[in-house]
Design a protein around this motif. Structure first.
Motif, PDB file in Angstrom:
ATOM      1  N   ALA A 126       0.814  -1.214   0.000  1.00 27.44           N
ATOM      2  CA  ALA A 126       0.000   0.000   0.000  1.00 27.44           C
ATOM      3  C   ALA A 126       0.848   1.266   0.000  1.00 27.44           C
ATOM      4  CB  ALA A 126      -0.941  -0.008   1.216  1.00 27.44           C
ATOM      5  N   MET A 127       2.004   1.220   0.624  1.00 29.66           N
ATOM      6  CA  MET A 127       2.878   2.389   0.664  1.00 29.66           C
ATOM      7  C   MET A 127       3.487   2.689  -0.701  1.00 29.66           C
ATOM      8  SD  MET A 127       2.828   3.564   3.819  1.00 29.66           S
ATOM      9  CE  MET A 127       4.339   4.492   4.090  1.00 29.66           C
ATOM     10  N   GLN A 128       3.662   1.667  -1.522  1.00 32.15           N
ATOM     11  CA  GLN A 128       4.354   1.834  -2.800  1.00 32.15           C
ATOM     12  C   GLN A 128       3.421   1.858  -4.015  1.00 32.15           C
ATOM     13  OE1 GLN A 128       7.601   2.445  -3.151  1.00 32.15           O
ATOM     14  NE2 GLN A 128       7.938   2.379  -0.944  1.00 32.15           N
ATOM     15  N   ARG A 129       2.331   1.149  -3.929  1.00 28.55           N
ATOM     16  CA  ARG A 129       1.399   1.056  -5.050  1.00 28.55           C
ATOM     17  C   ARG A 129       0.655   2.376  -5.238  1.00 28.55           C
ATOM     18  NH1 ARG A 129      -0.257  -1.762  -9.709  1.00 28.55           N
ATOM     19  NH2 ARG A 129      -2.525  -1.716  -9.846  1.00 28.55           N
ATOM     20  N   LYS A 130       0.709   2.949  -6.423  1.00 33.51           N
ATOM     21  CA  LYS A 130       0.054   4.221  -6.689  1.00 33.51           C
ATOM     22  C   LYS A 130      -1.147   4.038  -7.612  1.00 33.51           C
ATOM     23  CE  LYS A 130       4.072   7.212  -5.973  1.00 33.51           C
ATOM     24  NZ  LYS A 130       4.962   8.248  -6.559  1.00 33.51           N
ATOM     25  N   GLN A 131      -2.215   4.719  -7.260  1.00 34.96           N
ATOM     26  CA  GLN A 131      -3.397   4.819  -8.111  1.00 34.96           C
ATOM     27  C   GLN A 131      -3.904   6.255  -7.996  1.00 34.96           C
ATOM     28  OE1 GLN A 131      -5.168   1.721  -9.954  1.00 34.96           O
ATOM     29  NE2 GLN A 131      -2.934   1.907  -9.905  1.00 34.96           N
ATOM     30  N   PHE A 132      -4.391   6.779  -9.093  1.00 34.97           N
ATOM     31  CA  PHE A 132      -4.882   8.167  -9.123  1.00 34.97           C
ATOM     32  C   PHE A 132      -3.806   9.149  -8.644  1.00 34.97           C
ATOM     33  CE2 PHE A 132      -8.480   5.339  -8.254  1.00 34.97           C
ATOM     34  CZ  PHE A 132      -9.219   5.534  -9.409  1.00 34.97           C
ATOM     35  N   GLY A 133      -2.545   8.783  -8.921  1.00 33.61           N
ATOM     36  CA  GLY A 133      -1.449   9.698  -8.669  1.00 33.61           C
ATOM     37  C   GLY A 133      -0.890   9.709  -7.262  1.00 33.61           C
ATOM     38  N   ALA A 185      -2.015   3.768   0.187  1.00 33.34           N
ATOM     39  CA  ALA A 185      -2.008   3.881   1.647  1.00 33.34           C
ATOM     40  C   ALA A 185      -2.613   5.200   2.110  1.00 33.34           C
ATOM     41  CB  ALA A 185      -0.591   3.745   2.185  1.00 33.34           C
ATOM     42  N   SER A 186      -2.749   6.177   1.226  1.00 33.59           N
ATOM     43  CA  SER A 186      -3.336   7.462   1.600  1.00 33.59           C
ATOM     44  C   SER A 186      -4.856   7.436   1.538  1.00 33.59           C
ATOM     45  CB  SER A 186      -2.807   8.567   0.688  1.00 33.59           C
ATOM     46  OG  SER A 186      -3.257   8.377  -0.657  1.00 33.59           O
ATOM     47  N   PHE A 187      -5.433   6.346   1.020  1.00 38.20           N
ATOM     48  CA  PHE A 187      -6.889   6.264   0.900  1.00 38.20           C
ATOM     49  C   PHE A 187      -7.508   5.799   2.212  1.00 38.20           C
ATOM     50  CE2 PHE A 187      -6.024   5.169  -3.807  1.00 38.20           C
ATOM     51  CZ  PHE A 187      -5.853   6.508  -4.103  1.00 38.20           C
ATOM     52  N   GLN A 188      -8.662   6.342   2.553  1.00 38.34           N
ATOM     53  CA  GLN A 188      -9.302   6.034   3.818  1.00 38.34           C
ATOM     54  C   GLN A 188      -9.637   4.545   3.952  1.00 38.34           C
ATOM     55  OE1 GLN A 188     -12.672   8.613   4.330  1.00 38.34           O
ATOM     56  NE2 GLN A 188     -11.429  10.458   4.601  1.00 38.34           N
ATOM     57  N   LEU A 189     -10.165   3.953   2.903  1.00 39.61           N
ATOM     58  CA  LEU A 189     -10.568   2.545   2.993  1.00 39.61           C
ATOM     59  C   LEU A 189      -9.364   1.640   3.229  1.00 39.61           C
ATOM     60  CD1 LEU A 189     -13.335   2.207   0.250  1.00 39.61           C
ATOM     61  CD2 LEU A 189     -13.619   2.109   2.729  1.00 39.61           C
ATOM     62  N   ILE A 190      -8.240   1.921   2.587  1.00 40.12           N
ATOM     63  CA  ILE A 190      -7.033   1.114   2.785  1.00 40.12           C
ATOM     64  C   ILE A 190      -6.531   1.273   4.216  1.00 40.12           C
ATOM     65  CG2 ILE A 190      -4.641   0.773   2.088  1.00 40.12           C
ATOM     66  CD1 ILE A 190      -6.634  -0.265   0.047  1.00 40.12           C
ATOM     67  N   GLN A 191      -6.506   2.499   4.718  1.00 37.50           N
ATOM     68  CA  GLN A 191      -6.058   2.700   6.097  1.00 37.50           C
ATOM     69  C   GLN A 191      -6.959   1.980   7.095  1.00 37.50           C
ATOM     70  OE1 GLN A 191      -5.094   6.664   7.330  1.00 37.50           O
ATOM     71  NE2 GLN A 191      -3.708   7.028   5.596  1.00 37.50           N
ATOM     72  N   GLU A 192      -8.267   1.982   6.845  1.00 32.89           N
ATOM     73  CA  GLU A 192      -9.185   1.268   7.738  1.00 32.89           C
ATOM     74  C   GLU A 192      -8.916  -0.231   7.708  1.00 32.89           C
ATOM     75  OE1 GLU A 192     -12.585  -1.021   9.048  1.00 32.89           O
ATOM     76  OE2 GLU A 192     -11.859  -0.904   6.969  1.00 32.89           O
ATOM     77  N   GLN A 193      -8.624  -0.756   6.533  1.00 31.15           N
ATOM     78  CA  GLN A 193      -8.334  -2.190   6.432  1.00 31.15           C
ATOM     79  C   GLN A 193      -7.023  -2.536   7.130  1.00 31.15           C
ATOM     80  OE1 GLN A 193      -8.658  -2.464   2.100  1.00 31.15           O
ATOM     81  NE2 GLN A 193     -10.491  -3.727   2.325  1.00 31.15           N
ATOM     82  N   LEU A 194      -6.002  -1.707   6.942  1.00 32.08           N
ATOM     83  CA  LEU A 194      -4.737  -1.941   7.640  1.00 32.08           C
ATOM     84  C   LEU A 194      -4.925  -1.844   9.155  1.00 32.08           C
ATOM     85  CD1 LEU A 194      -2.284   0.063   5.346  1.00 32.08           C
ATOM     86  CD2 LEU A 194      -2.299  -2.416   5.683  1.00 32.08           C
ATOM     87  N   ALA A 195      -5.743  -0.909   9.590  1.00 32.60           N
ATOM     88  CA  ALA A 195      -6.010  -0.773  11.027  1.00 32.60           C
ATOM     89  C   ALA A 195      -6.695  -2.017  11.572  1.00 32.60           C
ATOM     90  CB  ALA A 195      -6.876   0.466  11.286  1.00 32.60           C
ATOM     91  N   ARG A 196      -7.638  -2.570  10.817  1.00 32.96           N
ATOM     92  CA  ARG A 196      -8.299  -3.802  11.263  1.00 32.96           C
ATOM     93  C   ARG A 196      -7.316  -4.962  11.316  1.00 32.96           C
ATOM     94  NH1 ARG A 196     -13.296  -5.559   7.968  1.00 32.96           N
ATOM     95  NH2 ARG A 196     -12.768  -3.873   6.511  1.00 32.96           N
ATOM     96  N   MET A 197      -6.420  -5.038  10.339  1.00 32.54           N
ATOM     97  CA  MET A 197      -5.437  -6.119  10.323  1.00 32.54           C
ATOM     98  C   MET A 197      -4.549  -6.082  11.554  1.00 32.54           C
ATOM     99  SD  MET A 197      -4.257  -6.128   6.309  1.00 32.54           S
ATOM    100  CE  MET A 197      -3.214  -7.593   6.449  1.00 32.54           C
TER     101      MET A 197
END
Length: 404
Positions: free
Chosen positions: A285-292, A296-308
């Motif tokens: 997530a830290m390295q993969r870029k989408q939409f520039g 890891a900066s997206f809210q949904l990804i951070q929520e999933q990482l937090a749950r993990m």
């Protein structure tokens, strides 16, 4: 201990490039490893560094080929990790966690050898067996396996075991079949559990590699723990010396004493599996870029990482309490069943989140997550399935057995 500090620079130059190993991070949000002494912490970090640098980078390739990395055994032996429980249950548990964090198959190989076979010789063997066998086991010069499960009997093995042992003068004659026996294709010794035809009780017997009538055939086409060499075992009038009986085994309760500790070991594996998934998902997530920008900066990804990391931390906290119970002699099978059921349930959720974060690349072992995701299924099932362990907990809290 710094929270979420990478141990080395990221090696994911681009997350569309497969075959690279991401760093692990200090994800101990509650500083639980501070419970270790300075010397224990040094040993823990040394083991973790070895496993991450020597085991993890080669695991995917051997997993893909379903081959065991025998060349790792000498370097693993030099780490002197066998018999770790004698140094304390918390240190041993955290190192078991790190084994699985690096690779579940190698963790299973080591656990079967050390937690099951070697411990059986230490605790239930004769003085002669300990004198002649233990030194080579502890040095990993000889490898052990533990043969309990049968083709038709797993959860009901204590009641329905069909493998038999018959006394014949100064020997035992073993007959029957075993299934899903880790290490059995290459083990020097296999501890076979069989029902004594004289008294109907289940006892343990050492069968040495090359004994006539003993055959171990690898189980192929697995989708989980592909490195570990599981086998179907056939015992056809296998004759062993009377002294190969473990004198500390006279009923199934003796086997159960080993299964108590191995169930705890597998629960530590479930924690390690969660941190493995978190390591890979976070690095991706830290390295993969989408939409520039990094995902890891997206809210949904951070929520999933937090749950993990939340699931992993809750599981780790439970296991640390079990280490305390083991250290004070209060650990029971009910505690072990609670740990196995709850930690593996959390593990399934955690690895699924990790696979989702890695997206389409999450189904390719080139990005490691697919191996982690698949290996979790073995942990979920062996050493007592989720369902069986849940029923043990249910019996403990109601006083009523749901078993037939």
């Amino acid at each position: 201990m710094t929270v979420l500090k990478e141990t080395e620079p990221s090696v994911f130059a681009a997350c569309d490039e497969p075959g690279l190993t991401p760093p692990y991070v200090e994800a101990d949000l509650l500083f639980l490893s501070d419970l270790l002494t300075d010397e224990e912490h040094r040993l823990y970090l040394k083991a973790r560094d070895f496993l991450q640098r020597q085991v993890r980078p080669v695991a995917v390739d051997f997993w893909n080929r379903a081959e065991f990395p025998f060349e790792l055994i000498p370097s693993l032996a030099r780490q002197q990790l066998t018999g770790m429980n004698r140094r304390g249950p918390l240190l041993a548990g955290l190192i078991q966690m790190e084994f699985a964090r690096a690779d579940t198959s190698v963790s299973t190989f080591f656990g079967v050898h050390d937690e099951l076979f070697t411990t059986a010789i230490q605790e239930l063997g004769s003085e002669e067996q300990r004198r002649t066998i233990l030194p080579d086991l502890l040095a990993l010069r000889k490898i052990g396996a533990f043969a309990l499960t049968e083709p038709l009997h797993g959860s009901d093995i204590s009641r329905e075991m069909e493998t038999s042992a018959t006394r014949s003068g100064d020997a035992w004659i073993l007959n029957g079949h075993k299934r899903w026996i880790g290490n059995a294709t290459f083990a020097d010794f296999v501890l076979v559990w069989a029902r004594d035809t004289a008294d109907g009780q289940i006892k343990g017997f050492i069968v040495e590699k090359g004994t006539p009538g003993f055959r171990a055939e690898a189980i192929n086409n697995k989708i989980s723990v592909r490195i570990i060499q599981n086998a179907n075992i056939t015992l056809d009038n296998v004759r062993i010396p009377f002294s190969n009986w473990l004198p500390g085994t006279s009923t199934f309760q003796d086997a159960n004493s080993l299964l108590l500790h191995s169930r705890v070991w597998v629960s530590w594996q479930a924690v390690g599996q969660q941190f493995a998934a978190f390591d890979v998902a976070r690095a991706y997530a830290m390295q993969r870029k989408q939409f520039g920008k990094p995902i890891a900066s997206f809210q949904l990804i951070q929520e999933q990482l937090a749950r993990m990391v939340s699931n992993a931390t809750m599981s780790l906290s439970l296991m640390i309490q079990l280490a305390r119970l083991r250290g004070t002699g209060r650990l029971t099978m009910d505690h072990a069943a609670l740990a196995k059921s709850s930690c593996t349930a959390n593990m399934r959720k955690t690895v699924a989140l990790g696979r989702s974060i890695v997206g389409g690349n999450g189904i390719s072992t080139d990005f490691e997550m697919a191996k982690i995701f698949a290996d979790a299924e073995a942990i979920y099932s062996y050493e007592g399935s989720y369902e069986i362990n849940s029923l043990l907990v249910g019996r403990a809290v109601t006083g009523i057995s749901a078993f037939a």
